[in-house]
Design a protein around this motif. Structure first.
Motif, PDB file in Angstrom:
ATOM      1  N   ALA A   1       0.832  -1.207   0.000  1.00 49.73           N
ATOM      2  CA  ALA A   1       0.000   0.000   0.000  1.00 49.73           C
ATOM      3  C   ALA A   1       0.865   1.254   0.000  1.00 49.73           C
ATOM      4  O   ALA A   1       0.428   2.309  -0.463  1.00 49.73           O
ATOM      5  N   TRP A   2       2.081   1.123   0.528  1.00 53.75           N
ATOM      6  CA  TRP A   2       2.998   2.258   0.587  1.00 53.75           C
ATOM      7  C   TRP A   2       4.433   1.742   0.717  1.00 53.75           C
ATOM      8  O   TRP A   2       4.672   0.601   1.132  1.00 53.75           O
ATOM      9  N   HIS A   3       5.375   2.587   0.337  1.00 51.33           N
ATOM     10  CA  HIS A   3       6.810   2.330   0.490  1.00 51.33           C
ATOM     11  C   HIS A   3       7.431   3.547   1.156  1.00 51.33           C
ATOM     12  O   HIS A   3       6.952   4.675   0.983  1.00 51.33           O
ATOM     13  N   GLY A   4       8.491   3.335   1.895  1.00 49.20           N
ATOM     14  CA  GLY A   4       9.128   4.482   2.528  1.00 49.20           C
ATOM     15  C   GLY A   4      10.464   4.145   3.135  1.00 49.20           C
ATOM     16  O   GLY A   4      10.928   3.003   3.071  1.00 49.20           O
ATOM     17  N   PHE A   5      11.074   5.169   3.700  1.00 48.35           N
ATOM     18  CA  PHE A   5      12.291   4.954   4.484  1.00 48.35           C
ATOM     19  C   PHE A   5      12.348   5.983   5.600  1.00 48.35           C
ATOM     20  O   PHE A   5      11.794   7.095   5.488  1.00 48.35           O
ATOM     21  N   VAL A   6      12.989   5.584   6.675  1.00 49.14           N
ATOM     22  CA  VAL A   6      13.212   6.473   7.812  1.00 49.14           C
ATOM     23  C   VAL A   6      14.699   6.437   8.129  1.00 49.14           C
ATOM     24  O   VAL A   6      15.282   5.355   8.272  1.00 49.14           O
ATOM     25  N   MET A   7      15.300   7.617   8.226  1.00 52.15           N
ATOM     26  CA  MET A   7      16.674   7.733   8.694  1.00 52.15           C
ATOM     27  C   MET A   7      16.650   8.393  10.064  1.00 52.15           C
ATOM     28  O   MET A   7      15.978   9.417  10.244  1.00 52.15           O
ATOM     29  N   ALA A   8      17.356   7.807  11.015  1.00 52.08           N
ATOM     30  CA  ALA A   8      17.388   8.344  12.368  1.00 52.08           C
ATOM     31  C   ALA A   8      18.757   8.065  12.978  1.00 52.08           C
ATOM     32  O   ALA A   8      19.501   7.206  12.491  1.00 52.08           O
ATOM     33  N   ARG A   9      19.054   8.763  14.040  1.00 49.21           N
ATOM     34  CA  ARG A   9      20.379   8.610  14.656  1.00 49.21           C
ATOM     35  C   ARG A   9      20.498   7.360  15.521  1.00 49.21           C
ATOM     36  O   ARG A   9      21.565   7.072  16.038  1.00 49.21           O
TER      37      ARG A   9
ATOM     38  N   HIS B   1      23.990   7.588  11.321  1.00 49.09           N
ATOM     39  CA  HIS B   1      22.558   7.317  11.372  1.00 49.09           C
ATOM     40  C   HIS B   1      22.295   5.851  11.061  1.00 49.09           C
ATOM     41  O   HIS B   1      23.201   5.107  10.680  1.00 49.09           O
ATOM     42  N   TRP B   2      21.047   5.448  11.224  1.00 52.55           N
ATOM     43  CA  TRP B   2      20.540   4.166  10.740  1.00 52.55           C
ATOM     44  C   TRP B   2      19.433   4.451   9.729  1.00 52.55           C
ATOM     45  O   TRP B   2      18.629   5.367   9.916  1.00 52.55           O
TER      46      TRP B   2
ATOM     47  N   PRO C   1      18.901   3.066  15.825  1.00 52.18           N
ATOM     48  CA  PRO C   1      18.059   2.048  15.171  1.00 52.18           C
ATOM     49  C   PRO C   1      16.669   2.037  15.773  1.00 52.18           C
ATOM     50  O   PRO C   1      16.493   2.214  16.978  1.00 52.18           O
ATOM     51  N   LEU C   2      15.683   1.833  14.924  1.00 52.08           N
ATOM     52  CA  LEU C   2      14.292   1.833  15.357  1.00 52.08           C
ATOM     53  C   LEU C   2      13.710   0.427  15.260  1.00 52.08           C
ATOM     54  O   LEU C   2      14.137  -0.378  14.434  1.00 52.08           O
TER      55      LEU C   2
ATOM     56  N   LEU D   1       6.605   8.372  14.910  1.00 54.62           N
ATOM     57  CA  LEU D   1       7.853   9.120  15.076  1.00 54.62           C
ATOM     58  C   LEU D   1       7.628  10.374  15.911  1.00 54.62           C
ATOM     59  O   LEU D   1       8.457  10.725  16.769  1.00 54.62           O
ATOM     60  N   ARG D   2       6.530  11.052  15.684  1.00 53.05           N
ATOM     61  CA  ARG D   2       6.251  12.247  16.485  1.00 53.05           C
ATOM     62  C   ARG D   2       6.101  11.880  17.964  1.00 53.05           C
ATOM     63  O   ARG D   2       6.593  12.590  18.847  1.00 53.05           O
ATOM     64  N   ALA D   3       5.446  10.765  18.226  1.00 53.94           N
ATOM     65  CA  ALA D   3       5.265  10.345  19.617  1.00 53.94           C
ATOM     66  C   ALA D   3       6.581   9.890  20.242  1.00 53.94           C
ATOM     67  O   ALA D   3       6.877  10.191  21.404  1.00 53.94           O
ATOM     68  N   GLU D   4       7.388   9.171  19.447  1.00 58.03           N
ATOM     69  CA  GLU D   4       8.625   8.598  19.991  1.00 58.03           C
ATOM     70  C   GLU D   4       9.699   9.653  20.206  1.00 58.03           C
ATOM     71  O   GLU D   4      10.466   9.584  21.167  1.00 58.03           O
TER      72      GLU D   4
END
Length: 877
Positions: free
Chosen positions: A701-709, A728-729, A711-712, A745-748
């Motif tokens: 239904a969707w594709h994406g990526f998240v980069m963060a400092r 980053h990861w 690991p999630l 992400l906003r909550a975390e």
């Protein structure tokens, strides 16, 4: 004054490169040892990145018992007590060890001695069963001993080098670079690659035989027949030094190049060319590896290769030998000490004389009398409860064994599971009842043996953290608690090597090729100084034998080699309508096994960072999948989700998937879950190259990526793949369920900071970034299709910035810089971080050779692993 560099050995492939390690600020610097004869100063991308892998982020530093931290002494008491209970209740065959080519020879020796001499069962096997056991059996059938007759220098001296089932450019890069340098110095040298795929190795080949998967034996049987018909056989050699040649020649009669070409799906002219080159080139080396070994008829294929070398007398000569390339740093050392279930120590077997000999030498109270269970059957015995206690050392069978989901089931069902490792974050370690903290590379001392029989030292340059200890020490402590302290009272690894060497010479008298008796006389200082040396090295010798069998003297009782007459056999399982593709598995350039070590290095993720399936354009079209999309592969035992790579280098009808990805780095990426547990009947080696699979598009239904400092946690998504970056990861994501990542992400990450957001609900687009004090903390991109997502390289570079400037901030949610020159593209050269776009710009500006790219950008000037890719980019300009 700086301390002198520590000389040690790389812990990756069987080339066995020497490494120099020095302090560098708070860390270490690693470079190739110019005095080590295996690599002469060269290192591949993995070896060059070793300093990146020394951190303690995921190390287990204290033992765990039933999931709780415990003193090491308590954990060892638990291991000994529960092993004793199983032995007393069910006998020694209910206990098993599963060990690894990542162990040092001294570790291997002590584990083998405890199991086969003191517990009294044969159930110790090694992950080398999965990569080298067919070569072992082939050597023993042909030569009478598991002995590689040639050496690396032969690769440089040969006039013809045949690579069979080996992508050496990626799997043995330093040896491949030695070959490339020799060919450059002597352009008349010819290289033939035998491989269904067009790999990086093909860039050096004068002839690439892209044969039908599994048809290697027909090719070499036909070559043997051609040698007879072309009068290229050395009859005097056969009559004086070889047995069985009459039956072997009769078996191949009638296999002319035309019939071979039909069997192998090759152009007849290419077959004829190969046969002519081989027949007319006395200095020929054949390098063979997993493409030969990992087959249900792997042993027969090995002997088909040995047959053509024996028929021409090209064994143990300068520039003329068959050479098996081992996959692991100490696969050879494990074979020397008897780490395989069907061997005893020091290349002895389960014959009455050898059992008695080893038992007397060890003063063993309960010598094993027969072969133990080989790897695949061992884990089936664990699953069904025949084996009730299992100790796994330095390996991750939940990823690496065929029918990997059944292996996980076995681990869960095991009555008592012990795992010795450096991390608890492996697919195997999570199931352990007792987890023992093992010392890692850089923390332990010992020896390893490479593919040319060269014994080298690994030396410690760091102290083990916490209560981590060498594997030999952990095993010896359990042996002491089992009541065998007197015979396991080693003060250090030097004691163990001396005992191992003495056993190799015990009642030998020249009957066994493996003899390192000279090392039995080493004192501790001599062990510390030990320079790389090849075996055999009998007592009184100072240098080992560079080559074997040049004058005959094979290890069979009559002194002759054996040629084997075995009819060619194809893969055990044929494709079918429901599974029409044939799956091939293998390694990639910059990762190692299940990434326990290489997963710590950002630069080793820069080249290939997701699990992928490589497909021919025809098969991709037929299945309705696209380059860059996701596909679902289903085998007889499991399924996998992977990114699609479409290339004409992959033969039609086949798919290729790397072996490295696992549950720590992705969802459903363990390729061996698709592999049926079919093995060679002699060696027990699984058929990893020929599994029938089905392919279908994965429609998300969707594709994406998240980069963060940091690991999630990606659990719960159909598809995710995690890769480490410099600062980053990155998390690649896709699912059929609605996306909730932005809210999560906003909550975390909380309200603190500067949130930037772009949302287009109609287009299914959502982009999010968080900056704190001008520094990027995370970015998230969600789209309906993977093709709509921007490239990742420029965004990744922003995490290394202390503060974004206005232009970088403006381009953040676009995912690309305003100045296109700032985007270097996908990394091609891992050593220097040189991207594809930078290279293409340099080529367009006039850099017309690999050397010119090296001068301009340093690309290809260090380890050389990227040279084949640079060559292809130059050819495509």
């Amino acid at each position: 004054m700086n301390a002198p560099a520590i000389r040690t050995t790389c812990p990756y492939c069987g080339v066995g490169c020497g490494v120099l390690v020095e302090r560098a600020g708070e860390g270490y610097a690693v470079r190739g040892d110019p005095d080590h004869p295996a690599n002469l100063g060269r290192l591949c991308s993995k070896g060059a990145a070793l300093a990146d892998t020394l951190g303690l982020d995921d190390r287990i530093t204290h033992a765990r018992v039933d999931g709780r931290t415990a003193p090491l002494a308590t954990a060892l008491d638990t291991v000994a007590r529960r092993l004793r209970a199983v032995i007393d209740a069910h006998g020694p065959q209910a206990v098993a060890f599963y060990v690894s080519g990542q162990l040092l020879t001294e570790d291997y020796y002590v584990a083998n001695k405890l199991m086969k001499g003191f517990i009294g069962g044969g159930n110790i096997d090694t992950n080398s069963r999965l990569c080298m056991s067919s070569a072992v059996a082939g050597h023993k059938r042909g030569f009478g001993a598991d002995a590689v007759p040639g050496c690396y220098e032969d690769v440089e001296l040969a006039d013809l080098v045949v690579l069979a089932g080996s992508n050496a450019a990626w799997t043995h890069p330093v040896l491949f670079q030695r070959l490339a340098a020799a060919k450059k110095a002597r352009p008349a040298m010819r290289v033939v690659l035998i491989d269904p795929r067009r790999t990086a190795t093909a860039e050096l080949a004068d002839l690439h035989l892209a044969l039908a998967p599994g048809s290697d034996a027909w090719l070499f049987h036909g070559l043997l027949n051609h040698l007879r018909r072309d009068n290229a056989i050395d009859w005097r050699y056969l009559e004086t030094r070889v047995s069985g040649f009459g039956a072997a020649l009769a078996e191949v009669a009638g296999l002319d190049p035309a019939r071979v070409a039909e069997h192998c799906a090759l152009p007849p002219a290419d077959v004829a060319t190969f046969y002519d080159w081989f027949a007319r080139t006395p200095r020929t080396v054949t390098l063979f590896s997993q493409g030969i070994n990992q087959s249900s008829s792997g042993v027969d294929k090995v002997n088909a290769i040995l047959n053509v070398h024996l028929a021409t007398g090209r064994v143990g000569l300068h520039g003329a030998s068959p050479i098996s390339l081992t996959g692991q740093p100490n696969a050879m050392g494990g074979r020397e000490v008897g780490g395989l279930a069907n061997q005893l120590a020091a290349h002895m077997d389960y014959t009455p004389d050898d059992v008695d000999r080893v038992g007397r030498f060890w003063r063993a109270p309960a010598m094993a009398q027969a072969d133990g269970l080989k790897a695949v059957e061992l884990f089936e015995a664990v699953r069904t409860g025949r084996v009730k206690a299992l100790w796994i050392m330095a390996t991750n069978p939940a990823v690496s064994l065929p029918e990997a989901d059944a292996v996980v089931e076995a681990l869960r069902a095991c009555e008592f599971l012990v795992v010795s490792d450096v991390t608890a974050r492996t697919d195997t370690a999570r199931h352990a009842h007792v987890l023992l903290p093992a010392a890692a590379w850089g923390e332990k001392d010992g020896t390893v043996t490479n593919s040319e029989r060269r014994i080298s030292r690994q030396r410690a340059f760091m102290a083990p953290p916490g209560e981590a200890r060498p594997d030999w020490w952990l095993v010896a402590e359990v042996a002491r608690r089992l009541g065998h302290g007197d015979t396991f009272a080693y003060r250090g690894p030097a004691d163990i090597l001396r005992e191992h060497a003495a056993l190799s010479a015990f009642e030998n008298g020249g009957r066994r090729v493996f003899d390192i008796g000279a090392l039995a006389a080493l004192d501790d200082a001599g062990y510390e100084r030990l320079a790389p040396v090849q075996w055999p090295l009998p007592a009184g010798c100072k240098t080992g034998a560079q080559r074997l069998f040049a004058s005959g003297g094979y290890a069979h009782g009559d002194g002759r080699a054996r040629m084997l007459a075995a009819p060619p056999r194809g893969p055990a399982l044929a494709t079918e309508a429901s599974r029409p593709l044939r799956l091939n598995t293998g390694r990639i350039r910059d990762q190692w096994h299940s990434m326990t070590r290489t997963g710590s290095s950002a630069r080793l993720f820069a080249h290939l960072d997701e699990p992928y399936v490589e497909l021919n354009p025809r098969d991709a079209r037929a299945a309705g999948v696209e380059h860059g999309g996701l596909a679902r592969l289903a085998g007889g035992q499991g399924e996998l989700l992977a990114r699609v790579r479409v290339t004409a280098d992959q033969p039609a009808g086949s798919a290729f998937v790397p072996i490295h990805w696992n549950d720590r780095f992705c969802a459903r990426g363990r390729v061996d879950a698709l592999i049926d547990a079919i093995t060679d009947p002699i060696s027990g080696q699984p058929e990893f190259k020929h599994a029938p699979v089905a392919l279908a598009p994965y429609v998300a239904a969707w594709h994406g990526f998240v980069m963060a400092r940091r690991p999630l946690d990606c659990a719960g998504h159909d598809y995710w793949a995690r890769a480490r970056g410099v600062a980053h990861w990155r998390h690649e994501l896709a699912d059929t369920a609605p996306c909730t990542w932005v809210e999560r992400l906003r909550a975390e990450f909380g309200a603190d900071g500067d949130w930037i957001e772009l949302r287009d609900a109609a287009a299914g687009r959502h982009r999010l970034a968080l900056l704190r004090d001008g520094r990027v903390e995370l970015v998230a991109f969600i789209e309906r299709s993977a093709a709509q997502l921007p490239p990742r390289a420029w965004l990744a570079g922003l995490f290394a910035r202390a503060r974004l400037d206005a232009a970088e901030r403006a381009g953040l949610l676009a995912g690309r810089p305003a100045d296109s020159a700032a985007d270097v593209g996908r990394v091609v050269c891992a050593c220097f971080g040189v991207g594809e776009k930078t290279l293409l710009a340099a080529i367009a500006a006039g850099a017309g050779s690999v050397e010119a790219l090296g001068i301009a950008l340093k690309a290809g000037s260090n380890c050389g692993s990227c040279v084949p890719e640079l060559t292809r980019m130059l050819e495509a300009r």
